[in-house]
Design a protein around this motif. Structure first.
Motif, mmCIF file in Angstrom:
data_model
loop_
_atom_site.group_PDB
_atom_site.id
_atom_site.type_symbol
_atom_site.label_atom_id
_atom_site.label_comp_id
_atom_site.label_asym_id
_atom_site.label_seq_id
_atom_site.Cartn_x
_atom_site.Cartn_y
_atom_site.Cartn_z
ATOM 1 N N LEU A 158 0.873 -0.992 0.065
ATOM 2 C CA LEU A 158 0.067 -0.043 -0.026
ATOM 3 C C LEU A 158 0.751 1.263 0.094
ATOM 4 C CD1 LEU A 158 -2.331 -1.552 2.546
ATOM 5 C CD2 LEU A 158 -2.921 -1.325 0.172
ATOM 6 N N GLU A 159 1.894 1.148 -0.439
ATOM 7 C CA GLU A 159 3.010 2.220 -0.396
ATOM 8 C C GLU A 159 2.659 3.531 -1.200
ATOM 9 O OE1 GLU A 159 6.765 1.074 -1.838
ATOM 10 O OE2 GLU A 159 6.002 0.524 -3.716
ATOM 11 N N GLU A 160 1.650 3.319 -2.196
ATOM 12 C CA GLU A 160 1.219 4.349 -3.029
ATOM 13 C C GLU A 160 0.005 4.935 -2.483
ATOM 14 O OE1 GLU A 160 0.944 3.407 -7.108
ATOM 15 O OE2 GLU A 160 2.794 2.496 -7.037
ATOM 16 N N THR A 161 -0.420 4.567 -1.427
ATOM 17 C CA THR A 161 -1.649 5.227 -0.855
ATOM 18 C C THR A 161 -1.181 6.302 0.194
ATOM 19 O OG1 THR A 161 -1.973 3.583 1.192
ATOM 20 C CG2 THR A 161 -2.945 2.810 -0.686
ATOM 21 N N ASN A 162 -2.216 6.936 0.814
ATOM 22 C CA ASN A 162 -1.766 7.971 1.761
ATOM 23 C C ASN A 162 -1.247 7.067 3.002
ATOM 24 O OD1 ASN A 162 -1.691 10.010 3.492
ATOM 25 N ND2 ASN A 162 -3.703 10.813 2.963
ATOM 26 N N LEU A 163 -0.305 6.710 3.169
ATOM 27 C CA LEU A 163 0.374 5.938 4.301
ATOM 28 C C LEU A 163 0.809 6.731 5.354
ATOM 29 C CD1 LEU A 163 0.985 2.724 4.830
ATOM 30 C CD2 LEU A 163 3.218 3.249 3.622
ATOM 31 N N HIS A 164 0.282 6.273 6.810
ATOM 32 C CA HIS A 164 0.792 6.677 7.836
ATOM 33 C C HIS A 164 1.202 5.437 8.756
ATOM 34 C CE1 HIS A 164 -0.622 10.757 7.406
ATOM 35 N NE2 HIS A 164 -1.327 10.171 6.673
ATOM 36 N N ILE A 165 2.559 5.284 9.236
ATOM 37 C CA ILE A 165 3.184 4.251 10.013
ATOM 38 C C ILE A 165 3.639 4.966 11.365
ATOM 39 C CG2 ILE A 165 4.910 2.458 10.217
ATOM 40 C CD1 ILE A 165 5.008 2.613 7.098
ATOM 41 N N GLU A 166 2.995 4.164 12.390
ATOM 42 C CA GLU A 166 3.286 4.750 13.841
ATOM 43 C C GLU A 166 3.984 3.878 14.480
ATOM 44 O OE1 GLU A 166 0.147 5.216 17.099
ATOM 45 O OE2 GLU A 166 -0.115 6.745 15.758
ATOM 46 N N GLU A 167 4.928 4.142 15.339
ATOM 47 C CA GLU A 167 5.684 3.123 16.133
ATOM 48 C C GLU A 167 4.963 2.681 17.197
ATOM 49 O OE1 GLU A 167 9.251 4.872 17.759
ATOM 50 O OE2 GLU A 167 10.007 5.739 15.948
ATOM 51 N N GLY A 168 5.277 1.468 17.803
ATOM 52 C CA GLY A 168 4.516 0.911 18.932
ATOM 53 C C GLY A 168 3.206 0.442 18.276
ATOM 54 N N GLY A 169 2.201 0.596 19.388
ATOM 55 C CA GLY A 169 0.819 -0.075 19.172
ATOM 56 C C GLY A 169 0.729 -1.358 19.049
ATOM 57 N N ASN A 170 -0.450 -1.954 18.580
ATOM 58 C CA ASN A 170 -0.623 -3.198 18.600
ATOM 59 C C ASN A 170 -1.719 -3.720 17.263
ATOM 60 O OD1 ASN A 170 -3.506 -2.643 19.312
ATOM 61 N ND2 ASN A 170 -2.654 -3.205 21.593
ATOM 62 N N HIS A 171 -2.324 -4.818 17.095
ATOM 63 C CA HIS A 171 -2.916 -4.987 16.265
ATOM 64 C C HIS A 171 -4.315 -4.300 16.287
ATOM 65 C CE1 HIS A 171 -4.496 -7.292 12.708
ATOM 66 N NE2 HIS A 171 -5.575 -7.743 13.533
ATOM 67 N N SER A 172 -5.011 -4.021 17.466
ATOM 68 C CA SER A 172 -6.064 -3.391 17.241
ATOM 69 C C SER A 172 -6.076 -1.986 17.148
ATOM 70 C CB SER A 172 -6.776 -3.596 18.876
ATOM 71 O OG SER A 172 -6.186 -3.144 19.756
ATOM 72 N N PHE A 173 -4.837 -1.252 17.181
ATOM 73 C CA PHE A 173 -4.385 0.176 16.745
ATOM 74 C C PHE A 173 -4.876 0.943 18.017
ATOM 75 C CE2 PHE A 173 -3.686 4.052 14.918
ATOM 76 C CZ PHE A 173 -3.016 3.820 13.780
ATOM 77 N N VAL A 174 -3.829 0.773 18.642
ATOM 78 C CA VAL A 174 -3.835 1.709 20.190
ATOM 79 C C VAL A 174 -4.212 3.232 19.678
ATOM 80 C CG1 VAL A 174 -2.581 2.705 22.198
ATOM 81 C CG2 VAL A 174 -2.415 0.190 21.408
ATOM 82 N N ALA A 175 -5.201 3.738 20.386
ATOM 83 C CA ALA A 175 -5.492 5.106 20.587
ATOM 84 C C ALA A 175 -6.067 5.532 18.964
ATOM 85 C CB ALA A 175 -4.520 6.023 20.717
ATOM 86 N N ILE A 176 -6.806 4.815 18.138
ATOM 87 C CA ILE A 176 -7.276 4.935 17.054
ATOM 88 C C ILE A 176 -8.071 6.249 16.901
ATOM 89 C CG2 ILE A 176 -9.413 3.767 17.153
ATOM 90 C CD1 ILE A 176 -7.584 4.195 14.091
#
Length: 189
Positions: A158-176
């Motif tokens: 998905l590199e061509e999408t509007n991509l945001h990668i955040e350090e840490g977190g988990n599968h449920s996506f902490v603090a969505i």
């Protein structure tokens, strides 16, 4: 209308779905999808087409396996979609991570059991997206700490999408919820 697509063995009443409902209120629906992939896609196609036939704009938010479905459906119907820690290779991931016996899985929401076998896993191949028609239609949110899916696989696909990668977190996506305004702006742009 925003349709929220939950992940594998989850429900439209899960914690993340409830957070989206609180923020988007009457702008979103969070259906509990059938556990059989072909039925889940058929259900979602019927919902999407019903809204589109009434000239109601449709957007998707998909988490995990719901992200895989959202990618397929948004690509098919030319919709905007937000993908949250999406599964990009569920045939492999669900097969490798089979922690269930006798083809039965426990639902995270209500602890009920449902069958999920190799034919269900194989059917997911029908919804694989080889080419993303409009990468600008996708906002992808990944957390490096995802313990279920390899975020690098999703980032690569998905590199061509509007991509945001955040350090840490988990599968449920902490603090969505800290992304809700960004999601709202993206879906309404």
């Amino acid at each position: 209308m925003i349709i929220y697509l939950h992940g594998f063995a989850s429900a439209g009443f899960g914690a993340k779905a409830q957070k989206f409902l609180e923020y988007f209120e009457e702008e979103i629906i969070t259906p509990t999808l059938p556990t059989i992939p072909n039925l889940a896609i058929a259900t979602l196609e019927q919902l999407i087409e019903a809204f589109l036939n009434r000239d109601i704009k449709v957007s998707l938010i998909g988490s995990s396996l719901g992200g895989y479905y959202a990618l397929y459906l948004a690509n098919k119907y030319d919709l905007k979609a937000v993908l949250i820690n999406p599964a990009v290779n569920p045939c492999i991931t669900l097969d490798e991570n089979r922690e269930y016996e006798d083809d039965f899985v426990i639902n995270y929401y209500d602890r009920s059991r449902f069958e999920f076998n190799q034919s269900h896993i194989n059917s997911l191949k029908n919804y694989e997206v080889g080419f993303i028609k409009k990468p600008e239609n996708f906002l992808t949110l990944l957390q490096e700490g995802d313990e279920v899916l390899d975020y690098e696989e999703a980032a690569s696909k998905l590199e061509e999408t509007n991509l945001h990668i955040e350090e840490g977190g988990n599968h449920s996506f902490v603090a969505i919820e800290k992304y809700f305004r960004k999601v709202d702006t993206f879906l309404n742009s």
